[in-house]
Motif scaffolding. Sequence first.
Motif, PDB file in Angstrom:
ATOM      1  N   THR A   1      43.942  28.327  29.157  1.00 15.07           N
ATOM      2  CA  THR A   1      44.485  27.825  30.409  1.00 15.07           C
ATOM      3  C   THR A   1      44.636  26.312  30.322  1.00 15.07           C
ATOM      4  O   THR A   1      44.115  25.674  29.398  1.00 15.07           O
ATOM      5  CB  THR A   1      43.590  28.219  31.589  1.00 15.07           C
ATOM      6  OG1 THR A   1      44.304  28.044  32.812  1.00 15.07           O
ATOM      7  CG2 THR A   1      42.317  27.390  31.617  1.00 15.07           C
ATOM      8  N   ASP A   2      45.341  25.726  31.262  1.00 19.46           N
ATOM      9  CA  ASP A   2      45.688  24.305  31.221  1.00 19.46           C
ATOM     10  C   ASP A   2      44.512  23.448  31.692  1.00 19.46           C
ATOM     11  O   ASP A   2      44.081  23.561  32.841  1.00 19.46           O
ATOM     12  CB  ASP A   2      46.902  24.062  32.123  1.00 19.46           C
ATOM     13  CG  ASP A   2      47.411  22.633  32.072  1.00 19.46           C
ATOM     14  OD1 ASP A   2      46.847  21.823  31.321  1.00 19.46           O
ATOM     15  OD2 ASP A   2      48.379  22.340  32.804  1.00 19.46           O
ATOM     16  N   PRO A   3      43.975  22.562  30.821  1.00 17.51           N
ATOM     17  CA  PRO A   3      42.889  21.682  31.272  1.00 17.51           C
ATOM     18  C   PRO A   3      43.282  20.812  32.455  1.00 17.51           C
ATOM     19  O   PRO A   3      42.423  20.413  33.251  1.00 17.51           O
ATOM     20  CB  PRO A   3      42.600  20.818  30.034  1.00 17.51           C
ATOM     21  CG  PRO A   3      43.104  21.608  28.877  1.00 17.51           C
ATOM     22  CD  PRO A   3      44.300  22.360  29.393  1.00 17.51           C
ATOM     23  N   TYR A   4      44.569  20.501  32.587  1.00 15.63           N
ATOM     24  CA  TYR A   4      45.062  19.645  33.662  1.00 15.63           C
ATOM     25  C   TYR A   4      45.733  20.452  34.775  1.00 15.63           C
ATOM     26  O   TYR A   4      46.429  19.886  35.621  1.00 15.63           O
ATOM     27  CB  TYR A   4      46.036  18.606  33.106  1.00 15.63           C
ATOM     28  CG  TYR A   4      45.364  17.539  32.279  1.00 15.63           C
ATOM     29  CD1 TYR A   4      44.956  16.342  32.857  1.00 15.63           C
ATOM     30  CD2 TYR A   4      45.107  17.724  30.926  1.00 15.63           C
ATOM     31  CE1 TYR A   4      44.322  15.356  32.100  1.00 15.63           C
ATOM     32  CE2 TYR A   4      44.476  16.748  30.165  1.00 15.63           C
ATOM     33  CZ  TYR A   4      44.088  15.571  30.756  1.00 15.63           C
ATOM     34  OH  TYR A   4      43.462  14.597  30.014  1.00 15.63           O
ATOM     35  N   GLY A   5      45.520  21.768  34.786  1.00 21.06           N
ATOM     36  CA  GLY A   5      46.098  22.595  35.846  1.00 21.06           C
ATOM     37  C   GLY A   5      45.618  22.159  37.218  1.00 21.06           C
ATOM     38  O   GLY A   5      44.432  21.913  37.415  1.00 21.06           O
TER      39      GLY A   5
ATOM     40  N   GLU B   1      37.713  24.276  40.313  1.00 21.83           N
ATOM     41  CA  GLU B   1      37.849  25.697  39.966  1.00 21.83           C
ATOM     42  C   GLU B   1      36.803  26.131  38.951  1.00 21.83           C
ATOM     43  O   GLU B   1      36.483  25.399  38.006  1.00 21.83           O
ATOM     44  CB  GLU B   1      39.252  25.962  39.418  1.00 21.83           C
ATOM     45  CG  GLU B   1      39.596  27.444  39.299  1.00 21.83           C
ATOM     46  CD  GLU B   1      39.508  28.170  40.637  1.00 21.83           C
ATOM     47  OE1 GLU B   1      38.423  28.741  40.953  1.00 21.83           O
ATOM     48  OE2 GLU B   1      40.507  28.157  41.380  1.00 21.83           O
ATOM     49  N   HIS B   2      36.264  27.332  39.163  1.00 20.08           N
ATOM     50  CA  HIS B   2      35.223  27.877  38.295  1.00 20.08           C
ATOM     51  C   HIS B   2      35.280  29.395  38.335  1.00 20.08           C
ATOM     52  O   HIS B   2      35.668  29.979  39.353  1.00 20.08           O
ATOM     53  CB  HIS B   2      33.841  27.390  38.726  1.00 20.08           C
ATOM     54  CG  HIS B   2      33.537  27.641  40.179  1.00 20.08           C
ATOM     55  ND1 HIS B   2      34.022  26.851  41.199  1.00 20.08           N
ATOM     56  CD2 HIS B   2      32.788  28.603  40.787  1.00 20.08           C
ATOM     57  CE1 HIS B   2      33.601  27.300  42.366  1.00 20.08           C
ATOM     58  NE2 HIS B   2      32.851  28.359  42.144  1.00 20.08           N
ATOM     59  N   PRO B   3      34.933  30.061  37.245  1.00 22.28           N
ATOM     60  CA  PRO B   3      35.093  31.516  37.190  1.00 22.28           C
ATOM     61  C   PRO B   3      33.937  32.317  37.778  1.00 22.28           C
ATOM     62  O   PRO B   3      34.118  33.482  38.125  1.00 22.28           O
ATOM     63  CB  PRO B   3      35.211  31.785  35.678  1.00 22.28           C
ATOM     64  CG  PRO B   3      34.448  30.671  35.040  1.00 22.28           C
ATOM     65  CD  PRO B   3      34.615  29.478  35.926  1.00 22.28           C
ATOM     66  N   LEU B   4      32.764  31.711  37.895  1.00 24.00           N
ATOM     67  CA  LEU B   4      31.553  32.473  38.227  1.00 24.00           C
ATOM     68  C   LEU B   4      31.000  32.037  39.574  1.00 24.00           C
ATOM     69  O   LEU B   4      30.534  30.902  39.721  1.00 24.00           O
ATOM     70  CB  LEU B   4      30.501  32.273  37.119  1.00 24.00           C
ATOM     71  CG  LEU B   4      29.183  33.026  37.267  1.00 24.00           C
ATOM     72  CD1 LEU B   4      29.413  34.531  37.150  1.00 24.00           C
ATOM     73  CD2 LEU B   4      28.179  32.556  36.211  1.00 24.00           C
TER      74      LEU B   4
ATOM     75  N   THR C   1      35.773  24.972  35.166  1.00 26.47           N
ATOM     76  CA  THR C   1      36.859  25.166  34.203  1.00 26.47           C
ATOM     77  C   THR C   1      38.141  24.465  34.637  1.00 26.47           C
ATOM     78  O   THR C   1      39.029  24.266  33.825  1.00 26.47           O
ATOM     79  CB  THR C   1      37.146  26.661  33.994  1.00 26.47           C
ATOM     80  OG1 THR C   1      37.365  27.281  35.273  1.00 26.47           O
ATOM     81  CG2 THR C   1      35.990  27.352  33.293  1.00 26.47           C
ATOM     82  N   GLY C   2      38.253  24.102  35.908  1.00 31.27           N
ATOM     83  CA  GLY C   2      39.459  23.433  36.405  1.00 31.27           C
ATOM     84  C   GLY C   2      39.105  22.100  37.049  1.00 31.27           C
ATOM     85  O   GLY C   2      38.816  22.042  38.243  1.00 31.27           O
TER      86      GLY C   2
ATOM     87  N   GLU D   1      36.137  31.643  26.941  1.00 31.97           N
ATOM     88  CA  GLU D   1      37.153  31.571  25.900  1.00 31.97           C
ATOM     89  C   GLU D   1      38.481  31.012  26.403  1.00 31.97           C
ATOM     90  O   GLU D   1      39.233  30.414  25.627  1.00 31.97           O
ATOM     91  CB  GLU D   1      37.378  32.963  25.296  1.00 31.97           C
ATOM     92  CG  GLU D   1      36.205  33.467  24.457  1.00 31.97           C
ATOM     93  CD  GLU D   1      36.509  34.795  23.788  1.00 31.97           C
ATOM     94  OE1 GLU D   1      37.615  35.329  24.024  1.00 31.97           O
ATOM     95  OE2 GLU D   1      35.645  35.287  23.045  1.00 31.97           O
ATOM     96  N   HIS D   2      38.779  31.195  27.675  1.00 34.48           N
ATOM     97  CA  HIS D   2      40.083  30.755  28.178  1.00 34.48           C
ATOM     98  C   HIS D   2      40.125  29.264  28.492  1.00 34.48           C
ATOM     99  O   HIS D   2      41.208  28.734  28.759  1.00 34.48           O
ATOM    100  CB  HIS D   2      40.442  31.533  29.450  1.00 34.48           C
ATOM    101  CG  HIS D   2      39.616  31.136  30.648  1.00 34.48           C
ATOM    102  ND1 HIS D   2      38.367  31.653  30.903  1.00 34.48           N
ATOM    103  CD2 HIS D   2      39.863  30.262  31.659  1.00 34.48           C
ATOM    104  CE1 HIS D   2      37.888  31.129  32.002  1.00 34.48           C
ATOM    105  NE2 HIS D   2      38.771  30.285  32.484  1.00 34.48           N
ATOM    106  N   ALA D   3      38.978  28.587  28.440  1.00 31.88           N
ATOM    107  CA  ALA D   3      38.889  27.215  28.951  1.00 31.88           C
ATOM    108  C   ALA D   3      38.776  26.196  27.816  1.00 31.88           C
ATOM    109  O   ALA D   3      39.444  26.291  26.798  1.00 31.88           O
ATOM    110  CB  ALA D   3      37.745  27.117  29.945  1.00 31.88           C
TER     111      ALA D   3
END
Length: 628
Positions: free
Chosen positions: A104-108, A195-198, A207-208, A249-251
Motif C-alpha cells: 500500500t502507499d506510504p503516503y496514502g 490509519e491502522h489495521p488492528l 500503517t497510514g 506485509e502490505h505496509a
Amino acid sequence: MDNPSLSEFDLHLFGQGKHWHIYNVLGAHLCRQKGAEGVRFAVWAPSAAAVSVIGDFNDWDSNADVMYKHEQSGVWELFVPDVPEGGLYKFSITSANGALLIKTDPYGQAFEPRPATAAVVTRRSHFSWGDGDWLFHRSRWNWREQPLSVYEVHAGSWRVHGSGRWLNYRELAEQLVPYVREMGFTHIELLPITEHPLDESWGYQTTGYYAPTSRFGNPDDFRYFVDCCHRNSIGVILDWVPGHFPKDEHALARFDGSALYEHEDPRQGEHQDWGTLIYNYGRHEVRNFLIGSALFWLDTYHIDGLRVDAVASMLYLNYSRTEGNWLPNVHGGHENLEAIAFLRELNQVCRERYPGTMIIAEESTSWPQVTRPASVGGLDFCLKWNMGWMHDTLDYLSQDPVYRQYHHDKLTFGLIYAFNERFLLPLSHDEVVHEKASLLNKMPGDDWQQRANLRLLFTYLYTYPGAKLLFMGGEFGQRREWSEKRELDWGLLEQDSHRGLQHLVRDLNHLLKEQPALHRVNFHPDGFEWIDCHDSPQSVISFLRKADDRSVVVIINYTPVPRFDYRIGVPCDGHWQERLNSDSTYYGGSNLGNPLAIRAEEVPWMGRPHSVSLTLPPLGAIVLEHKP
C-alpha cells in the motif's frame, strides 16, 4: 516515460530530507497532464527492480501501468489517465531478487475500511474551514502561561451509536465537543487516528501516517470534527507514533524488498517486546517521511499538537534489550544519536512553521532536558509527560490511609524535580487497562472512601504545578477497566455519587481557567511554595500556588479522620474563603469544611506572621482564595 512530472528540485529536497510538503509530491494526486485528467502516482522504492500501479481501474494488473524510475532519488512515478477520485490502488513491486510484493502507499491520504488495505485516490480538499479566529489566536498564544487541561479520548469507545456501531467523526463533533466544552477542558487528545489495521492496537501500530482512519468517516469528516472543536475554543492533539511500525506485509516492512524504512540488523531495527520495527532515523528520506507526516497533520487538518509516543524507546539503543543484543553508537554509548537529531529537527521545524502548536513527549525515563532548547543540549519538546508524578501519586493513594504516613515522601519528592522540565501530569489510558484497575478501583476503602480518594486525587491534580491530562471515564468514576470494545459506562451518571465526581472535575477545570495562580506560573518555581510538607503523622500537605502577587492556599487531608482547629501559616492578613471543597455534598462528600470566610490571625505559624485555623474534611482537599 519521456516527460516526468516530478521536478528535480522536489527530488533533491527529498533526498536531503528537507521537503516539508512531501505529501504533495509522493503518493497519488489528481491532476491534468497533456490535456488528460488522471492521477500522478509516485513512490520511493530505490532497491526495486520494477514498480507498477495496480488498482480497480486496471483490474489489478501488474503489467498495465509500469512506473518510471528516477535513478538518483529512487522515486518511481507515472501519470495514469482517467483514474477517478475514489479509485483504489496499491503498488506492485518486484524486488532486486525477483520477489513480487504488493504494497500500500506510504503516503496514502485515505484507505478503504479494514481489513482491506488499498489506498484511496483523494482530491485536494476544498473544505470550508471556519476556524480562522482560532488559528490567528493560536499563532500568538503563549501556552506556557495559559490553562492546559486535556481530555484523552479513544474515538471508538467514548460512546457508540444506538445500533452498536462507532460514532463517525461528525457525530463525535455533535456529541463529544459540547460535552468537553461543558466540562471545561481546553483540549481533546485523540489516541492515534492515523490509519491502522488492528483495533486492539488502539492505533499505536500505524500503517497510514498521512490518513485519518476510515473507521469513522472520510478526510473531510475529520476536518469537520477539528473545525467544530476550534469553533468551540477546544484544541485538538493527536497521538503520533514515529518510534516503530508493524510488520504487516502490505505496509512499510521491507517495502521494496530491502530494509528501506527500518534497519537491516534486528539489533537496531526490531522491537522484540512489541514485535514491531524501528525506523532508520539516519536515512534522510525516512526522516522526511516522518517529519512530513507531522507537518501534514498541522497543515492539512489544523491540528494543534502532537503527543509523540514512546520517546524513551527511540532515545536508547539498548531500550528493553539484554547485553549483547544491541549495537552501541559511534562513541560506544547507548544513546541513539540519529533519533536525537531527528527529534530536535522535528520540534524545530514544527515550531517554526506552525507557531503555537505543541509537540509533547511521552518519555518515561530520566533523560535530561527533554523540554530544553537544542542549543543547550535539550530535545526541544514543548511538554513532557510526568510519569514519575503519576506513578508516585497513584502508588501513594493505593495505600490504606493508616499506612500513608510511611509513604509521605511520594507526595513531596516530585517537587524536587517538578521544574526541571515543563511537565504534563497524565492520568492516562495506560493506567486503566491490563488489570491495573480503573482510577476509582485503585482507591482503598469502601465505596464512599474510594470516591473521596478520587475526588482528592482530582483536586491534587488540578492544583499541582503542570498541565493536566485525564482519560475519558475517569471524570465520573468509571468502575470497569477501559476496553476499546465497548463504550464508557455512562449509566453510572444516574447515581448521585458519580455525577458528583463529574461535577467536581467540571468545577476544577473552570477554577483552573479562572484562577491565574493555578496556571500562570506552571513551569517555574516562582509559582509554587510549600506551606507545610512535613506533617506525615497526619498525612496532610499544604502549599501555595502563586501568580501576579495573588495566591491560593491548598490543603489536603489524606486520611478519613477529620482535622479540627488545624492551623497553617498564610502569606498575608485578611479573609480567606473556600473556593472549592472536594468534600462538598454537591460532589458526594460529607460537607465538612469552612463555609464562612476565615480571618487570618496575627499568630505566627510555620515561619509566617499570620495563620488561620481550619477544619479539614476527611479524605478531602480545600482551596482557599484571599479576600482582602
